[in-house]
Write an enzyme that holds these catalytic residues in place. Structure first.
Site, PDB file in Angstrom:
ATOM      1  N   LYS A  21     -68.435  12.067  -0.926  1.00  0.00           N
ATOM      2  CA  LYS A  21     -69.110  12.265  -2.096  1.00  0.00           C
ATOM      3  C   LYS A  21     -70.342  11.354  -2.086  1.00  0.00           C
ATOM      4  CE  LYS A  21     -69.928  10.125  -6.096  1.00  0.00           C
ATOM      5  NZ  LYS A  21     -71.294  10.473  -6.328  1.00  0.00           N
TER       6      LYS A  21
ATOM      7  N   GLU B 143     -67.456  -1.789   1.599  1.00  0.00           N
ATOM      8  CA  GLU B 143     -68.962  -2.375   1.911  1.00  0.00           C
ATOM      9  C   GLU B 143     -69.781  -2.428   0.855  1.00  0.00           C
ATOM     10  OE1 GLU B 143     -72.268  -2.948   2.743  1.00  0.00           O
ATOM     11  OE2 GLU B 143     -72.422  -1.535   4.033  1.00  0.00           O
TER      12      GLU B 143
ATOM     13  N   CYS C  38     -78.235  -3.319   1.833  1.00  0.00           N
ATOM     14  CA  CYS C  38     -77.189  -4.522   1.198  1.00  0.00           C
ATOM     15  C   CYS C  38     -77.323  -5.707   2.191  1.00  0.00           C
ATOM     16  CB  CYS C  38     -75.738  -3.898   1.537  1.00  0.00           C
ATOM     17  SG  CYS C  38     -75.590  -2.929   2.880  1.00  0.00           S
TER      18      CYS C  38
ATOM     19  N   GLU D 225     -77.998  -9.783  -6.651  1.00  0.00           N
ATOM     20  CA  GLU D 225     -78.542  -8.586  -5.958  1.00  0.00           C
ATOM     21  C   GLU D 225     -79.304  -8.046  -6.508  1.00  0.00           C
ATOM     22  OE1 GLU D 225     -76.055  -5.489  -4.274  1.00  0.00           O
ATOM     23  OE2 GLU D 225     -76.806  -5.762  -2.371  1.00  0.00           O
TER      24      GLU D 225
END
Ligand code: NAI
Ligand code: MG
Length: 493
Positions: free
Chosen positions: A197, A271, A305, A402
């Site tokens: 997906k 992850e 990331c 983040e």
């Protein structure tokens, strides 16, 4: 670099950089009006009857309609993947499996320009990055894993590696085709079939990949693509026909997936996010470090990331380094992702832009000092100027959360031990950078930094042979290298 320039204040910025427009031709991509789901080797309309529009974040123009898959659609895809697994793929001679992967890799190379333009159109990243990073690395991942397909017995001697079965894979929007490659290539090489997906803002290259699979003659059902938003992802994770779940995305969703998969006895790899420290010592090659810092946080608009979003700079060189960095920022070209001179493209979505604005506002409210180079942002679309914060408190949200945007927070340190302590003072642990001329210091730092990847005198370097993954809230499991294969195998020891 002369001694004097090294010590003195930053030289005045160049007044203006004049570049003629250098647009990449868009017509190499012919988009369909509508894209169905790719299930069992066929493009089918969704049973849900629902569609959504994917658009270009650079100008908000609609690009194509894409299917919103429901639980029923996901079920069909998982069924197709199961059938393909049992009816041949898992028992195919490994060397034959390898041929398909080699073929896919070569087709990605042949269609690289088309896919790179589609990637930049749908997601907003600069064409020079899609062209020079995403596409070559995606092809490299298939080449690399094609090589492993018939050598698994050598990778894991005496452990009898076997495929797991059907893998459900969910990927984010920052490196759409590359993350697809990271997921699909090892899964197939190990003899699994997949239901993938893609993210809702960037589904197009995954749908074009369906065509690549068709072109490669890949048996029907080995790769299935179901598009949709987070609810489709949740349906996929919930599906009890899966033998493996792999996810890349936010820590919050990763935690929800871990709860959902708990107790089902199937392996999971996550992850997730990061807040990497890029650590600059006073003995480093300063101008090289500036390039590394810029690459670390402004590459792909900071939607990375493992971005070097926290700059830790040794106090004695802080002023000089920040001067050089600000000057370098003035030369970054922000704008049209399809222009070959663009360094910083569009923010991927309105939601992401709002998140960045919110965090930047909190940084200013906390008293950090903001710097943005003068730059004219386009009127339509989602844009954010490259930003540096100095005087950042360790407890400030811009130092801990983040941001996933082109925003750098600068902190200082005096000793290596203090650098390690500050770098590790985060719930994340995906990557880190160290800049110093001393080899011994690199090793000393690397053994103490709680991060899956430590780059020395470079940043954001990727290679399919090198395992990538995190500690703590950055997730678990590795992608790439021999370690990455383990995530798609069981061992009958
Ligand atoms: P997200 O985690 O919601 O999206 C990633 C993928 O997960 C997409 O395909 C999405 O459709 C899917 N998804 C969403 N909810 C799901 C659920 N409940 N079950 C299964 N799949 C689901 O990330 P989002 O909202 O786009 O971005 C939010 C923040 O996450 C970003 O600001 C960034 O900080 C972080 N992020 C980190 C990424 C990374 O590579 N580590 C990638 C994307 C986002
Ligand atoms: Mg889009």
């Amino acid at each position: 670099m002369s001694e004097i320039e090294h010590r003195g204040p930053a030289a005045p910025a160049p007044l203006e950089w004049e570049y003629a427009p250098a647009p990449e031709a868009r017509d190499i991509v012919s988009l369909r009006e509508r894209y169905g789901l790719y299930i069992g080797g066929e493009v089918v309309d969704p049973r849900s009857g629902e569609w959504f529009t994917t658009s270009s974040p650079a100008d908000e123009s609609p690009l194509a309609e894409v299917a919103q898959a429901s639980g029923e659609d996901v079920d069909l895809a998982v069924g197709a993947a199961r059938a393909a697994y049992e009816n041949g793929w898992s028992s195919l001679r490994p060397a034959e499996r390898a041929k398909y992967l080699f073929r896919i890799a070569r087709i990605l190379q042949e269609r690289a320009r088309e896919l790179a333009v589609a990637e930049s159109l749908d997601g907003g990243k600069p064409i020079k990055e899609s062209r020079d990073v995403d596409l070559p690395l995606a092809a490299a991942h298939f080449f690399y894993h094609a090589g492993w397909a018939d050598k698994l017995e050598y990778a894991f001697p005496n452990r009898k590696p076997r495929p797991l079965g059907v893998a459900g894979q969910i990927i984010p929007w920052n490196f759409p085709l590359l993350m697809l490659a990271w997921k699909v290539a090892p899964a197939l090489a190990c003899g699994n079939t997949v239901v993938l997906k893609p993210a809702e803002t960037t589904p197009l290259t995954a749908l074009m990949f369906a065509d690549v699979c068709r072109q490669a003659g890949l048996p029907a059902g080995v790769v299935n693509i179901v598009t949709g938003d987070g609810s489709t992802g949740a349906e996929l994770v919930r599906n009890d026909g899966l033998d493996k779940v792999a996810f890349t995305g936010s820590t919050d969703v990763g935690k929800a997936i871990q709860r959902e998969v708990a107790g089902r006895g199937i392996p999971l790899t996550l992850e997730l996010g990061g807040k990497a420290a890029n650590i600059v010592f006073d003995d480093c090659a300063l101008d090289q470090a500036v390039e590394g810092i810029v690459n670390g946080i402004y590459f792909n608009q900071g939607h990375v990331c493992c971005a070097g979003s926290r700059l830790l700079v040794q106090e004695s060189i802080a002023e000089q380094l920040i001067g050089k960095l600000k000057r370098r920022l003035q030369t970054l070209r922000v704008g049209d992702p399809l222009d070959k001179n663009t360094d910083v493209g569009a923010i991927n979505s309105r939601a992401q832009l709002e998140k960045i604005r919110d965090l930047v506002a909190s940084g200013e409210a906390d008293g950090a000092e903001i710097y943005q180079p003068p730059c004219v942002l386009p009127e339509r679309g989602y844009w954010f100027a490259p930003t540096v914060f100095t005087n950042v408190a360790q407890s400030s949200r811009i130092a801990t959360e983040e941001i996933f945007g082109p925003v750098l927070s600068v902190l200082t340190f005096r000793t290596p031990a203090e650098a390690v302590e500050k770098a590790n003072n985060t719930p994340y642990g995906l990557s880190a950078g160290v800049w110093t001329e001393k080899g011994s210091r690199i090793l000393w730092m690397a053994s103490r930094l709680r991060a899956g990847v430590v780059w020395a005198n470079t940043f954001n370097r990727f290679d399919p042979a090198s395992p990538f993954g995190g500690y703590k809230e950055s997730g678990f499991g590795r992608e790439g290298g021999r370690h990455g294969l383990e995530a798609y195998l069981r061992f009958d020891e």
